[in-house]
Design an enzyme around this catalytic site. Structure first.
Site, PDB file in Angstrom:
ATOM      1  N   ASN A  44       8.587  10.052  -2.089  1.00  0.00           N
ATOM      2  CA  ASN A  44       8.484   8.597  -2.213  1.00  0.00           C
ATOM      3  C   ASN A  44       9.190   8.046  -3.440  1.00  0.00           C
ATOM      4  O   ASN A  44       9.005   6.882  -3.798  1.00  0.00           O
ATOM      5  CB  ASN A  44       7.012   8.173  -2.240  1.00  0.00           C
ATOM      6  CG  ASN A  44       6.316   8.586  -3.527  1.00  0.00           C
ATOM      7  OD1 ASN A  44       6.878   9.298  -4.358  1.00  0.00           O
ATOM      8  ND2 ASN A  44       5.081   8.155  -3.705  1.00  0.00           N
ATOM      9  N   GLN A 210      -9.599   3.222  -7.727  1.00  0.00           N
ATOM     10  CA  GLN A 210      -8.981   2.850  -6.458  1.00  0.00           C
ATOM     11  C   GLN A 210      -9.872   3.328  -5.317  1.00  0.00           C
ATOM     12  O   GLN A 210     -10.321   4.475  -5.357  1.00  0.00           O
ATOM     13  CB  GLN A 210      -7.577   3.473  -6.326  1.00  0.00           C
ATOM     14  CG  GLN A 210      -6.564   2.869  -7.266  1.00  0.00           C
ATOM     15  CD  GLN A 210      -5.141   3.350  -6.988  1.00  0.00           C
ATOM     16  OE1 GLN A 210      -4.198   2.859  -7.584  1.00  0.00           O
ATOM     17  NE2 GLN A 210      -4.979   4.310  -6.100  1.00  0.00           N
ATOM     18  N   HIS A 229      -1.289  -0.377  -4.473  1.00  0.00           N
ATOM     19  CA  HIS A 229      -0.764   0.993  -4.377  1.00  0.00           C
ATOM     20  C   HIS A 229      -0.023   1.239  -3.067  1.00  0.00           C
ATOM     21  O   HIS A 229      -0.338   2.167  -2.311  1.00  0.00           O
ATOM     22  CB  HIS A 229      -1.886   2.028  -4.550  1.00  0.00           C
ATOM     23  CG  HIS A 229      -1.363   3.331  -5.097  1.00  0.00           C
ATOM     24  ND1 HIS A 229      -2.178   4.304  -5.621  1.00  0.00           N
ATOM     25  CD2 HIS A 229      -0.094   3.816  -5.192  1.00  0.00           C
ATOM     26  CE1 HIS A 229      -1.438   5.338  -6.029  1.00  0.00           C
ATOM     27  NE2 HIS A 229      -0.166   5.056  -5.776  1.00  0.00           N
TER      28      HIS A 229
END
Length: 280
Positions: A44, A210, A229
């Site tokens: 990513n 998170q 995110h």
């Protein structure tokens, strides 16, 4: 994946992250139990680097207030323009010049900015010239940079690194973009610095914890450009996650070696240099 969870899985041989970042695993415990830890390194990086550049521009050009203004029916050109700047000739510091940090530097080249970087291991001269940046210690970045991008792994060294003391040493009105981990900045210190004007803006893609609770103070603090995110989960990024995870599983069940740069822990040792610093 802490010691308690690992105690409950005595036969566990492999921890495979379908993504990037293994700070959710107690790597010392995994190494001590000879459990292999693998992640999808580089799957990513492009997606996150593009996201970081987008957020730099959003802060410097004061994009979010401008967008909110037109959505609410306003036309406050003077008020918005008073806090909007060109990115050209600004100084950007990249704290953590791994794959993502280097890609960010390359993508900033066309904007004619002065880019500095910090990395535990210095890059070579040819790499610095190619990326278009120079080495700088954090203390120098704080004094010089108009924008600091946090792109370092979460370790004992980087946890809460950007705290009240650190932020107070930054240029007044400078910006922080955090695409690393939420815990690398002190939550309430960011809120206070934005309210006082010490920070001109805060953007990022990571929170602590998170998912962020509804009352997380970052949701309502001024001059932010936060996202939930999603920087690495573009459709193209998800394809790379899936493909790399499949290849890792196939290698494991066939008894083949993993691609070396995917391996975080193997043969009872932490292989990743960044995480070695945390666990010694």
């Amino acid at each position: 994946m802490d010691s308690e969870m690992l105690d409950g899985a005595p036969d566990l041989k492999l921890i495979l992250t379908a993504g990037v970042g293994s700070d959710h695993v107690d790597l010392g415990e995994a190494a001590g139990r000879n459990t292999t830890v693998v992640e999808q390194t580089d799957s990513n990086t492009m997606s996150v680097a593009e996201h970081a550049v987008m957020q730099i521009l959003a802060l410097v050009r004061n994009f979010i207030p401008a967008y909110n203004d037109v959505v609410s029916g306003g036309w406050s050109i003077g008020e918005i323009a008073a806090k909007s700047h060109d990115l050209e000739n600004k100084t950007v510091g990249i704290y953590g010049a791994g794959r993502i940090g280097q890609l960010i530097a390359l993508r900033l080249k066309p904007f004619s900015v002065d880019v500095s970087y910090y990395k535990r291991t210095l890059l070579g001269t040819a790499e610095e010239v190619t990326m278009g940046f120079r080495y700088a210690r954090l203390s120098d970045m704080l004094e010089e940079c108009d924008v600091i991008v946090i792109a370092s792994p979460l370790t004992e060294e980087t946890c809460n690194l950007f705290n009240r003391k650190t932020i107070s040493k930054m240029k007044r009105g400078a910006h922080i973009v955090n695409i690393a981990r939420g815990a690398e900045v002190e939550r309430d210190a960011v809120v206070e610095a934005l309210k006082s004007g010490q920070l001109g803006g805060y953007a990022g893609d990571v929170w602590d914890p998170q998912p962020a609770p509804e009352d997380h103070p970052w949701r309502t603090m001024p001059r932010h450009a936060l996202t939930p995110h999603i920087s690495g989960t573009t459709l193209e990024g998800q394809v790379r996650y899936a493909e790399d995870t499949r290849l890792c599983l196939e290698a494991y069940f066939a008894g083949d070696d993993f691609e070396r740069d995917h391996v975080i822990v193997s043969d009872g040792e932490i292989q990743s240099g960044s995480y070695k610093a945390l666990y010694g």
